[in-house]
Design a protein around this motif. Structure first.
Motif: not given
Length: 539
Positions: A309-310, A313, A464, A485, A487, A489, A504-505
């Protein structure tokens, strides 16, 4: 007429020297006895001193073996309790721990005997590798430093030192009653290792046995259990995606955002008056969406969360009708049970009544007055106060700021900016120069970072982060911003407001949380007070 007189013979006069002779003989006998007794006592004392010296040498050698074995386990802290990754000591391919319920090697010391309680012993492991229970501490010690001989006078006598170990994997499901378990139900990864060291001088009867227990402890309080925590208002999230911790509030109770300020997703307006909670205004918090990790993965296995996932897309939260928890989806809005805030009772949950900030904290708990206290396990805010205390003793450059001094004492690596961080970075980093900007990968799933930023942070489009992001501010004015975007985690904690644009995630990962909680970078081995004993078993 001349006469002759004869002297009469006197026996007394003839024996007058006999008394002196007898006394001399008696004194000579007494002196002989004294000399013989003194010689006997001297020989006895010499033997006692020699025996005591050898006993001390044996005990010192056993202590040295105990310390060397302790260093061996400290050096291998990342592998001791690992049961999944290659090289872990509980993985079949490199198995070094065998349950105490199985028989140990014949003719060798069984360290499991150090535990007298049969029930607890059955839930523990013994160290056993290549058919031996001896700890291979020599693997990390130079040949010249290995303990194989001792000096006795002008001679060197061979010495044998054997150290064995047991491990208790602590199950912290009930923190008030931790127990040993072969397979702990929780993922806290706390362990206790008991070392038993035996030393003997070869060819002599001098020997010693000592034992001591080492246990792991976190140098920080632990990873946050909610992906986004803010002490101020959460606003302007743009098209952010947040993946909830599915068990943050207990098994099956998710949480995505936690704040003592309004996170009013449904109406987008402020529902509380608080100087630390700026009004959200008509713009609301944006088209944010929260979801469970299964929906975020879109049918992929959980192993893809940190590996696929990282860098692709094609993972993301669905709309509210397709499995989303909270957020905006077209004209539909929903504030579900994963949003913990104070907004006048909007959403499915009532306003929170606890937060690490006055007035929601517990007056009896000195370590819940701020987010910093909870995360870093340090008392930096006075009870009933909001700002960090400035009365702590430490380097003058920190001006008495208790939080800064706490980070200094934790050994955080100070960085002038974030440009030097990369995928190989791991450990506790501290940018104390007033904010920075992040691009590219920081940390990794196996070795995450804990990154403390003084002031604001700008997350750029290709950023990330694997780990825990902490924006620190003594007066709760830090701000988390994002474009594009980026990220995260792991989790993000902000002593201030969250105002991000773009997409953003922030994805909660139990694997990242566990890595932080058990990583050698954030975990230490320490001696358990009162655990030392000069015998294998207790009383």
């Amino acid at each position: 007429m001349k006469s002759t007189r004869y002297r009469r013979f006197s026996p007394v006069r003839a024996q007058r020297g006999l008394t002196t002779l007898i006394m001399a003989l008696l004194l000579l006998g007494i002196l002989s006895i004294v000399v013989l007794f003194a010689t006997s006592v001297g020989v006895f004392d010499q033997r006692t001193t020699t025996n005591e010296n050898r006993a001390k040498l044996a005990e010192a050698s056993a202590e040295a073996g105990l310390n060397l074995a302790g260093e061996f386990f400290k050096a291998n802290l990342a592998r001791i309790n690992e049961d999944e990754d290659a090289g872990g000591w509980l993985v079949a391919a490199s198995l070094r721990w065998v349950p105490c319920s199985t028989a140990g090697p014949t003719g060798q010391v069984d360290p499991c005997e150090a535990e007298r309680d049969a029930t607890r012993r059955a839930a523990m492991y013994r160290y056993q590798f290549n058919g031996s229970t001896n700890v291979d501490y020599a693997a990390i010690m130079p040949a010249g430093a290995q303990l194989t001989a001792v000096s006795l006078g002008n001679a060197t006598t061979p010495m044998t030192v054997n150290v064995s170990a047991t491990m208790c994997r602590m199950d912290m499901s009930d923190p008030a009653n931790p127990v040993c378990a072969l397979e702990p139900a929780d993922e806290d990864n706390r362990i206790a290792v008991t070392l038993v060291s035996n030393a003997a001088i070869v060819g002599e009867s001098a020997a010693a046995e000592v034992k001591e227990t080492l246990a792991t402890y976190r140098m920080i309080g632990g990873a946050a259990t909610v992906p986004l925590v803010a002490s101020g208002t959460v606003m302007g999230l743009g098209n952010a995606q947040l993946v909830a911790n599915p068990n943050a509030g207990g098994w099956g109770v998710p949480a995505s955002i936690w704040s003592p300020c309004p996170v009013d997703i449904e109406s987008g307006t402020s529902g509380a008056v608080d100087p630390l909670c700026p009004a959200v205004g008509g713009g609301g918090i944006g088209s944010v969406i929260t979801c469970h990790v299964g929906e975020f993965l879109e049918g992929r296995p959980i192993t893809d969360l940190l590996t696929h996932c990282p860098f692709n897309n094609d993972c993301g939260c669905p709309g509210l009708g397709a499995g989303g928890l909270s957020g905006h989806s077209g004209s539909e809005t929903r504030e579900s049970i994963d949003i913990l805030d104070v907004d006048g009772g909007e959403g499915e949950l009532p306003d929170i009544t606890y937060f690490p900030r006055e007035p929601w904290d517990d007056p009896a708990d000195p370590l819940d007055d701020s987010l910093f206290e909870v995360i870093f396990n340090a008392d930096v805010v006075a009870e009933g106060a909001t700002n960090v205390s400035t009365t702590c003793t430490g380097p003058a450059e920190y001006g008495g700021d208790c939080a800064k001094i706490a980070l200094h004492d934790l050994g955080a690596e100070k960085i002038p900016d974030c440009t030097g961080l990369s995928a190989s970075s791991t450990g506790l980093f501290w940018n104390n120069t007033g904010g920075c900007s992040i691009s590219g990968q920081v940390g990794s799933p196996e070795a995450p970072v804990v990154l403390v930023i003084e002031g604001d942070l700008q997350l750029n489009a290709n950023g990330i982060i694997f780990g825990m992001l902490y924006l620190r501010s003594s007066d709760s004015t830090a701000e988390l911003k994002a474009t594009g975007s980026p990220q995260i985690y792991g989790m993000a904690i902000v002593e201030g407001t969250v105002d991000m644009g773009g997409t953003p995630s922030i994805v909660f990962s139990a694997e990242i949380a566990n890595a932080i909680n058990s990583s050698p970078a954030f975990t230490r081995f320490g001696r358990v007070p009162g655990s030392w004993l000069d015998a294998r078993s207790g009383f």
